[in-house]
Design a protein around this motif. Structure first.
Motif, PDB file in Angstrom:
ATOM      1  N   PHE A  83       6.865  -0.889   9.558  1.00 13.38           N
ATOM      2  CA  PHE A  83       6.273  -0.014   8.547  1.00 13.38           C
ATOM      3  C   PHE A  83       7.262   0.340   7.456  1.00 13.38           C
ATOM      4  CE2 PHE A  83       3.148   0.654  11.880  1.00 13.38           C
ATOM      5  CZ  PHE A  83       1.961   0.733  11.161  1.00 13.38           C
ATOM      6  N   PHE A  84       8.532   0.293   7.776  1.00 15.06           N
ATOM      7  CA  PHE A  84       9.571   0.650   6.804  1.00 15.06           C
ATOM      8  C   PHE A  84      10.489  -0.570   6.624  1.00 15.06           C
ATOM      9  CE2 PHE A  84       8.205   4.562   8.744  1.00 15.06           C
ATOM     10  CZ  PHE A  84       8.060   5.425   7.667  1.00 15.06           C
ATOM     11  N   PRO A  85      10.145  -1.489   5.688  1.00 20.16           N
ATOM     12  CA  PRO A  85      10.960  -2.694   5.489  1.00 20.16           C
ATOM     13  C   PRO A  85      12.287  -2.353   4.806  1.00 20.16           C
ATOM     14  CG  PRO A  85       9.179  -2.630   3.901  1.00 20.16           C
ATOM     15  CD  PRO A  85       8.958  -1.474   4.817  1.00 20.16           C
ATOM     16  N   ILE A  86      13.253  -1.902   5.607  1.00 17.68           N
ATOM     17  CA  ILE A  86      14.530  -1.446   5.074  1.00 17.68           C
ATOM     18  C   ILE A  86      15.285  -2.602   4.415  1.00 17.68           C
ATOM     19  CG2 ILE A  86      16.723  -0.347   5.644  1.00 17.68           C
ATOM     20  CD1 ILE A  86      14.328   1.487   5.859  1.00 17.68           C
ATOM     21  N   MET A  87      15.287  -3.781   5.066  1.00 17.35           N
ATOM     22  CA  MET A  87      16.045  -4.903   4.533  1.00 17.35           C
ATOM     23  C   MET A  87      15.469  -5.371   3.191  1.00 17.35           C
ATOM     24  SD  MET A  87      18.395  -5.161   6.697  1.00 17.35           S
ATOM     25  CE  MET A  87      19.156  -6.598   5.978  1.00 17.35           C
ATOM     26  N   LEU A  88      14.147  -5.346   3.071  1.00 18.05           N
ATOM     27  CA  LEU A  88      13.541  -5.717   1.806  1.00 18.05           C
ATOM     28  C   LEU A  88      13.878  -4.706   0.724  1.00 18.05           C
ATOM     29  CD1 LEU A  88      11.641  -7.802   0.462  1.00 18.05           C
ATOM     30  CD2 LEU A  88       9.721  -6.326   1.085  1.00 18.05           C
ATOM     31  N   THR A  97       6.773   3.521  -1.348  1.00 24.71           N
ATOM     32  CA  THR A  97       5.892   2.537  -1.986  1.00 24.71           C
ATOM     33  C   THR A  97       5.693   1.328  -1.083  1.00 24.71           C
ATOM     34  OG1 THR A  97       6.677   3.240  -4.162  1.00 24.71           O
ATOM     35  CG2 THR A  97       5.547   1.114  -4.030  1.00 24.71           C
ATOM     36  N   LEU A  98       6.759   0.921  -0.415  1.00 28.08           N
ATOM     37  CA  LEU A  98       6.639  -0.211   0.508  1.00 28.08           C
ATOM     38  C   LEU A  98       5.747   0.137   1.694  1.00 28.08           C
ATOM     39  CD1 LEU A  98      10.353  -1.465   0.508  1.00 28.08           C
ATOM     40  CD2 LEU A  98       8.424  -2.343  -0.813  1.00 28.08           C
ATOM     41  N   VAL A  99       5.868   1.365   2.191  1.00 23.10           N
ATOM     42  CA  VAL A  99       5.009   1.794   3.300  1.00 23.10           C
ATOM     43  C   VAL A  99       3.558   1.865   2.834  1.00 23.10           C
ATOM     44  CG1 VAL A  99       4.521   3.689   4.888  1.00 23.10           C
ATOM     45  CG2 VAL A  99       6.888   3.020   4.434  1.00 23.10           C
ATOM     46  N   ALA A 100       3.354   2.332   1.619  1.00 21.25           N
ATOM     47  CA  ALA A 100       1.992   2.393   1.089  1.00 21.25           C
ATOM     48  C   ALA A 100       1.382   0.991   0.958  1.00 21.25           C
ATOM     49  CB  ALA A 100       1.996   3.102  -0.268  1.00 21.25           C
ATOM     50  N   MET A 101       2.204   0.005   0.630  1.00 25.86           N
ATOM     51  CA  MET A 101       1.714  -1.372   0.596  1.00 25.86           C
ATOM     52  C   MET A 101       1.207  -1.804   1.960  1.00 25.86           C
ATOM     53  SD  MET A 101       4.429  -3.460  -1.773  1.00 25.86           S
ATOM     54  CE  MET A 101       4.766  -2.983  -3.453  1.00 25.86           C
ATOM     55  N   ARG A 102       1.943  -1.423   2.994  1.00 28.06           N
ATOM     56  CA  ARG A 102       1.496  -1.740   4.347  1.00 28.06           C
ATOM     57  C   ARG A 102       0.125  -1.130   4.627  1.00 28.06           C
ATOM     58  NH1 ARG A 102       4.192  -5.927   6.807  1.00 28.06           N
ATOM     59  NH2 ARG A 102       6.449  -5.596   6.801  1.00 28.06           N
ATOM     60  N   LEU A 103      -0.047   0.107   4.213  1.00 28.06           N
ATOM     61  CA  LEU A 103      -1.320   0.772   4.450  1.00 28.06           C
ATOM     62  C   LEU A 103      -2.455   0.134   3.645  1.00 28.06           C
ATOM     63  CD1 LEU A 103      -0.087   4.496   4.472  1.00 28.06           C
ATOM     64  CD2 LEU A 103      -0.561   3.007   6.436  1.00 28.06           C
ATOM     65  N   ARG A 104      -2.130  -0.455   2.479  1.00 28.96           N
ATOM     66  CA  ARG A 104      -3.144  -1.126   1.659  1.00 28.96           C
ATOM     67  C   ARG A 104      -3.306  -2.595   2.057  1.00 28.96           C
ATOM     68  NH1 ARG A 104      -0.676   2.096  -2.477  1.00 28.96           N
ATOM     69  NH2 ARG A 104       0.710   0.352  -3.028  1.00 28.96           N
ATOM     70  N   ARG A 105      -2.692  -2.969   3.170  1.00 27.15           N
ATOM     71  CA  ARG A 105      -2.753  -4.336   3.696  1.00 27.15           C
ATOM     72  C   ARG A 105      -2.199  -5.350   2.703  1.00 27.15           C
ATOM     73  NH1 ARG A 105      -8.601  -4.701   6.890  1.00 27.15           N
ATOM     74  NH2 ARG A 105      -8.188  -2.975   8.360  1.00 27.15           N
ATOM     75  N   VAL A 106      -1.115  -4.974   2.082  1.00 26.59           N
ATOM     76  CA  VAL A 106      -0.400  -5.849   1.173  1.00 26.59           C
ATOM     77  C   VAL A 106       0.934  -6.184   1.810  1.00 26.59           C
ATOM     78  CG1 VAL A 106       0.637  -6.094  -1.118  1.00 26.59           C
ATOM     79  CG2 VAL A 106      -1.532  -4.870  -0.845  1.00 26.59           C
ATOM     80  N   VAL A 107       1.259  -7.472   1.837  1.00 23.72           N
ATOM     81  CA  VAL A 107       2.543  -7.897   2.399  1.00 23.72           C
ATOM     82  C   VAL A 107       3.631  -7.572   1.374  1.00 23.72           C
ATOM     83  CG1 VAL A 107       3.869  -9.818   3.333  1.00 23.72           C
ATOM     84  CG2 VAL A 107       1.389  -9.728   3.671  1.00 23.72           C
ATOM     85  N   SER A 150       6.744  -8.329   1.057  1.00 23.36           N
ATOM     86  CA  SER A 150       7.629  -9.414   0.637  1.00 23.36           C
ATOM     87  C   SER A 150       6.996 -10.280  -0.437  1.00 23.36           C
ATOM     88  CB  SER A 150       8.009 -10.269   1.849  1.00 23.36           C
ATOM     89  OG  SER A 150       6.845 -10.833   2.445  1.00 23.36           O
ATOM     90  N   ARG A 151       5.657 -10.420  -0.440  1.00 24.23           N
ATOM     91  CA  ARG A 151       4.983 -11.231  -1.449  1.00 24.23           C
ATOM     92  C   ARG A 151       4.907 -10.550  -2.806  1.00 24.23           C
ATOM     93  NH1 ARG A 151      -0.105 -14.299   1.516  1.00 24.23           N
ATOM     94  NH2 ARG A 151       1.131 -15.253   3.208  1.00 24.23           N
ATOM     95  N   ILE A 152       5.255  -9.277  -2.833  1.00 27.05           N
ATOM     96  CA  ILE A 152       5.282  -8.540  -4.099  1.00 27.05           C
ATOM     97  C   ILE A 152       6.724  -8.339  -4.556  1.00 27.05           C
ATOM     98  CG2 ILE A 152       4.606  -6.425  -5.275  1.00 27.05           C
ATOM     99  CD1 ILE A 152       2.259  -8.172  -4.423  1.00 27.05           C
TER     100      ILE A 152
END
Length: 331
Positions: A24-29, A44-54, A56-58
């Motif tokens: 849920f928290f892509p620290i390395m990215l 913002t990265l966690v919110a992407m997870r919740l919106r089913r957005v990968v 890394s692709r963004i």
């Protein structure tokens, strides 16, 4: 409980917690984006997870765009991803267009990608034109000789008309139509063989790339061959058809003549039957005359003598083959 088992359980719980946390928290990215100069929060990265957005692709395409100086933001890339587009391909196309000094904005590139076209390939084709080879086109000049032409069309992508523009099939069809028209308007096939470049000049001047996703740079005639004598072939077929029509009409007239002949033969037989029928009435009339006393027996015998005399004279007057003199006697 054994202290070693407790330690292993604690380690397992910590590992599971770290896996869930990092998912849920892509620290390395986030660290990679921060090191590349892309300012993006971990929330913002966690919110992407919740919106089913990968993420890394963004984030990875955003890093490339930032390094290339495109000035894109994360909302543009995320909205294109949610619309079903290929963010990485769009960013690569924008970078290639920027390096080639081609004006291409993100909105148009995203529209081209969503339309189903390869926007990166379109940019590459704008830089490096593509050659389309048409199939062999058969056309007939005014003298009836068939001419077979094969052309190579050099095109480059028109970025402005990629959305809604026609594809390669339309270019090939229009070029083929132009070849047929040009050869068909030539007085002789020799004119085409002597000056094949007149085909390319005429076809190129028709503006065949209108409404297509390409811009035609040149049309080159690759091969010109002489085919069949279509005019003579058509005349032969027409003569054969005329011959069959004449034969059919002659057969019709012959059938009518045969039918008329058979009809006349039937009439002759009918008339003979009437004569026989009339002759059969004569003895009856004679018998009736004798019975009624209109003629006598001597009259009847005189009539028979006259008939016998007439038959004798007729037989004497006919030549007899057996009594005819031979060639030796004539000699």
């Amino acid at each position: 409980m054994d202290p070693q088992i407790v330690t292993l359980l604690i380690i397992a719980v910590v590992v599971i917690f770290l896996i869930i946390f990092l998912s849920f928290f892509p620290i390395m990215l986030w660290i990679s984006a921060f090191a590349s100069g892309v300012r993006i929060s971990i929330i913002t990265l966690v919110a992407m997870r919740l919106r089913r957005v990968v993420p890394s692709r963004i984030v990875n395409p955003l890093i490339k765009a930032t390094k290339a100086g495109l000035g894109l933001n994360i909302n543009q890339l995320e909205s294109h991803f949610l619309a079903g587009g290929n963010v990485d391909r769009v960013v690569n196309a924008l970078i290639a267009a920027e390096r080639a000094n081609i004006h291409l904005v993100f909105e148009r590139a995203a529209a081209i990608d969503l339309a189903g076209r390869d926007v990166l390939q379109a940019v590459q084709m704008s830089v490096n034109p593509r050659v389309i080879e048409t199939p062999t086109v058969a056309a007939v000049a005014k003298d009836g000789i068939e001419v077979k032409v094969k052309a190579r069309v050099t095109v480059r992508a028109n970025i402005e008309r990629l959305v809604g523009g026609a594809g390669e099939e339309t270019i090939i069809a229009r070029v083929g139509e132009g070849i047929v028209t040009t050869v068909g308007s030539s007085n002789s096939h020799k004119d085409v063989l002597e000056n094949p470049d007149m085909i390319s000049r005429t076809v190129l001047g028709k503006g065949l790339d209108a409404g297509t996703a390409f811009e035609i740079l040149s049309i080159d005639i690759a091969d010109v061959d002489v085919g069949k004598n279509i005019g003579a072939h058509l005349q032969t077929e027409q003569a054969e058809a005329d011959k069959r029509i004449a034969q059919a009409k002659a057969e019709e007239r012959r059938a009518m003549a045969v039918a008329q002949e058979q009809e006349m033969k039937a009439k002759v037989v009918e008339m003979r039957a009437r004569v026989v029928e009339s002759e059969s009435q004569v003895p009856l009339a004679m018998a009736d005359a004798l019975k009624s006393g209109k003629i006598g027996v001597m009259d009847y015998m005189n009539l028979k003598n006259i008939e016998a005399d007439t038959q004798m004279r007729s037989s004497i007057g006919k030549p007899d083959a057996s009594n005819a003199p031979s060639d030796d006697h004539k000699a």
